[in-house]
Motif scaffolding. Sequence first.
Motif, PDB file in Angstrom:
ATOM      1  N   GLY A  22      -8.757  -6.553   7.103  1.00  0.00           N
ATOM      2  CA  GLY A  22      -9.213  -5.914   7.927  1.00  0.00           C
ATOM      3  C   GLY A  22     -10.407  -6.246   8.539  1.00  0.00           C
ATOM      4  N   GLY A  23     -10.749  -7.767   9.145  1.00  0.00           N
ATOM      5  CA  GLY A  23     -11.635  -8.571   9.309  1.00  0.00           C
ATOM      6  C   GLY A  23     -13.406  -8.265   7.781  1.00  0.00           C
ATOM      7  N   ILE A  24     -12.537  -7.822   6.470  1.00  0.00           N
ATOM      8  CA  ILE A  24     -13.323  -7.576   5.791  1.00  0.00           C
ATOM      9  C   ILE A  24     -13.753  -7.805   4.547  1.00  0.00           C
ATOM     10  CG2 ILE A  24     -14.619  -5.807   6.771  1.00  0.00           C
ATOM     11  CD1 ILE A  24     -13.881  -4.135   4.380  1.00  0.00           C
ATOM     12  N   LEU A  25     -14.449  -8.541   3.763  1.00  0.00           N
ATOM     13  CA  LEU A  25     -13.882  -9.371   2.017  1.00  0.00           C
ATOM     14  C   LEU A  25     -14.107  -8.011   1.250  1.00  0.00           C
ATOM     15  CD1 LEU A  25     -13.234 -11.853   0.030  1.00  0.00           C
ATOM     16  CD2 LEU A  25     -15.732 -11.466   0.012  1.00  0.00           C
ATOM     17  N   ILE A  26     -12.454  -7.920   0.335  1.00  0.00           N
ATOM     18  CA  ILE A  26     -12.657  -6.699  -1.046  1.00  0.00           C
ATOM     19  C   ILE A  26     -12.799  -7.626  -1.805  1.00  0.00           C
ATOM     20  CG2 ILE A  26     -10.658  -4.948  -1.685  1.00  0.00           C
ATOM     21  CD1 ILE A  26     -11.431  -4.587   1.495  1.00  0.00           C
ATOM     22  N   LYS A 103      -2.883  -3.204  -6.009  1.00  0.00           N
ATOM     23  CA  LYS A 103      -4.267  -2.871  -6.647  1.00  0.00           C
ATOM     24  C   LYS A 103      -4.891  -3.468  -5.943  1.00  0.00           C
ATOM     25  CE  LYS A 103      -4.424  -0.963 -11.580  1.00  0.00           C
ATOM     26  NZ  LYS A 103      -4.466  -2.026 -11.951  1.00  0.00           N
ATOM     27  N   PRO A 104      -6.164  -4.025  -4.765  1.00  0.00           N
ATOM     28  CA  PRO A 104      -6.794  -3.535  -5.306  1.00  0.00           C
ATOM     29  C   PRO A 104      -6.697  -1.694  -4.454  1.00  0.00           C
ATOM     30  CG  PRO A 104      -8.606  -4.031  -3.842  1.00  0.00           C
ATOM     31  CD  PRO A 104      -7.224  -4.745  -4.529  1.00  0.00           C
ATOM     32  N   HIS A 105      -7.585  -0.740  -5.320  1.00  0.00           N
ATOM     33  CA  HIS A 105      -7.520   0.653  -4.467  1.00  0.00           C
ATOM     34  C   HIS A 105      -8.761   0.597  -3.115  1.00  0.00           C
ATOM     35  CE1 HIS A 105      -5.199   3.197  -7.243  1.00  0.00           C
ATOM     36  NE2 HIS A 105      -6.381   2.555  -8.300  1.00  0.00           N
ATOM     37  N   ILE A 106      -8.459   0.785  -1.844  1.00  0.00           N
ATOM     38  CA  ILE A 106      -8.706   0.169  -0.815  1.00  0.00           C
ATOM     39  C   ILE A 106      -9.543   1.002   0.277  1.00  0.00           C
ATOM     40  CG2 ILE A 106      -7.558  -2.037  -0.236  1.00  0.00           C
ATOM     41  CD1 ILE A 106      -6.403  -0.222   1.937  1.00  0.00           C
ATOM     42  N   ASN A 107      -9.080   2.605  -0.280  1.00  0.00           N
ATOM     43  CA  ASN A 107      -9.938   4.030   0.544  1.00  0.00           C
ATOM     44  C   ASN A 107     -11.067   3.688   0.853  1.00  0.00           C
ATOM     45  OD1 ASN A 107      -7.330   5.080   1.542  1.00  0.00           O
ATOM     46  ND2 ASN A 107      -7.474   6.305  -0.711  1.00  0.00           N
ATOM     47  N   PRO A 108     -11.675   2.917  -0.379  1.00  0.00           N
ATOM     48  CA  PRO A 108     -13.374   3.387   0.144  1.00  0.00           C
ATOM     49  C   PRO A 108     -14.181   1.999   1.459  1.00  0.00           C
ATOM     50  CG  PRO A 108     -13.223   3.028  -2.451  1.00  0.00           C
ATOM     51  CD  PRO A 108     -11.575   2.728  -2.171  1.00  0.00           C
ATOM     52  N   PHE A 109     -13.207   1.265   1.421  1.00  0.00           N
ATOM     53  CA  PHE A 109     -13.152   0.094   2.092  1.00  0.00           C
ATOM     54  C   PHE A 109     -12.815   0.389   3.741  1.00  0.00           C
ATOM     55  CE2 PHE A 109     -12.376  -1.857  -1.535  1.00  0.00           C
ATOM     56  CZ  PHE A 109     -14.039  -1.979  -2.103  1.00  0.00           C
ATOM     57  N   ILE A 110     -11.726   1.272   3.938  1.00  0.00           N
ATOM     58  CA  ILE A 110     -11.382   2.083   5.013  1.00  0.00           C
ATOM     59  C   ILE A 110     -12.556   2.404   5.856  1.00  0.00           C
ATOM     60  CG2 ILE A 110      -9.945   4.079   6.445  1.00  0.00           C
ATOM     61  CD1 ILE A 110      -7.889   3.033   4.131  1.00  0.00           C
ATOM     62  N   PRO A 111     -13.127   2.701   6.209  1.00  0.00           N
ATOM     63  CA  PRO A 111     -14.209   2.766   7.342  1.00  0.00           C
ATOM     64  C   PRO A 111     -14.882   1.735   7.846  1.00  0.00           C
ATOM     65  CG  PRO A 111     -14.122   4.992   5.493  1.00  0.00           C
ATOM     66  CD  PRO A 111     -13.707   3.990   5.321  1.00  0.00           C
ATOM     67  N   GLN A 112     -14.699   0.964   6.594  1.00  0.00           N
ATOM     68  CA  GLN A 112     -15.558  -0.580   7.154  1.00  0.00           C
ATOM     69  C   GLN A 112     -15.134  -1.043   8.363  1.00  0.00           C
ATOM     70  OE1 GLN A 112     -17.067  -2.079   3.137  1.00  0.00           O
ATOM     71  NE2 GLN A 112     -18.108  -3.877   4.777  1.00  0.00           N
TER      72      GLN A 112
END
Length: 158
Positions: A22-26, A103-112
């Motif tokens: 989604g355009g961000i680094l996880i 994995k990884p869990h990405i829910n914390p990154f969804i808003p970003q």
Amino acid sequence: MFRIGFGFDTHALGEGLPFHLGGILIPYTHGPVAHSDGDVLIHAICDSLLGAAALRDIGYHFPDTSPEYKGIDSSILLKKTFQLLTESGFLISNIDTTLVLEKPHINPFIPQMIKKMAEILEIGEDQISIKAKTSEKLGFIGRGEGVSAYAVSLIYPA
């Protein structure tokens, strides 16, 4: 007249590679093995938008055989896809996506991710949905060997 498009992408994951979604680094120990940065979410969205406008697919416009796209930030591909869409006279109604990874869990990154892609596509954050699922430890995704993304886009004439 509304038009709908469907997109899909999948990549194997390799150790020590950056993981862009989604355009961000996880932050993660593995990332997609790909010609570009391997952002499966953006690739699926590009395919869904291009398909809705009957503009072929991401591989047609940005071939993985071209050195020009080697290691490219997929956000650039999303911007170019948006330009193709608007030049063809379409606007985006909404985009609905599903990521499938163990994995990884990405829910914390969804808003970003939503914020980043909404800016690129010049739409509201409420026009992009990202859901994340596991494959319940089944198949290559369940073994942590890969990641997949699905996208559906609804567009309409400007």
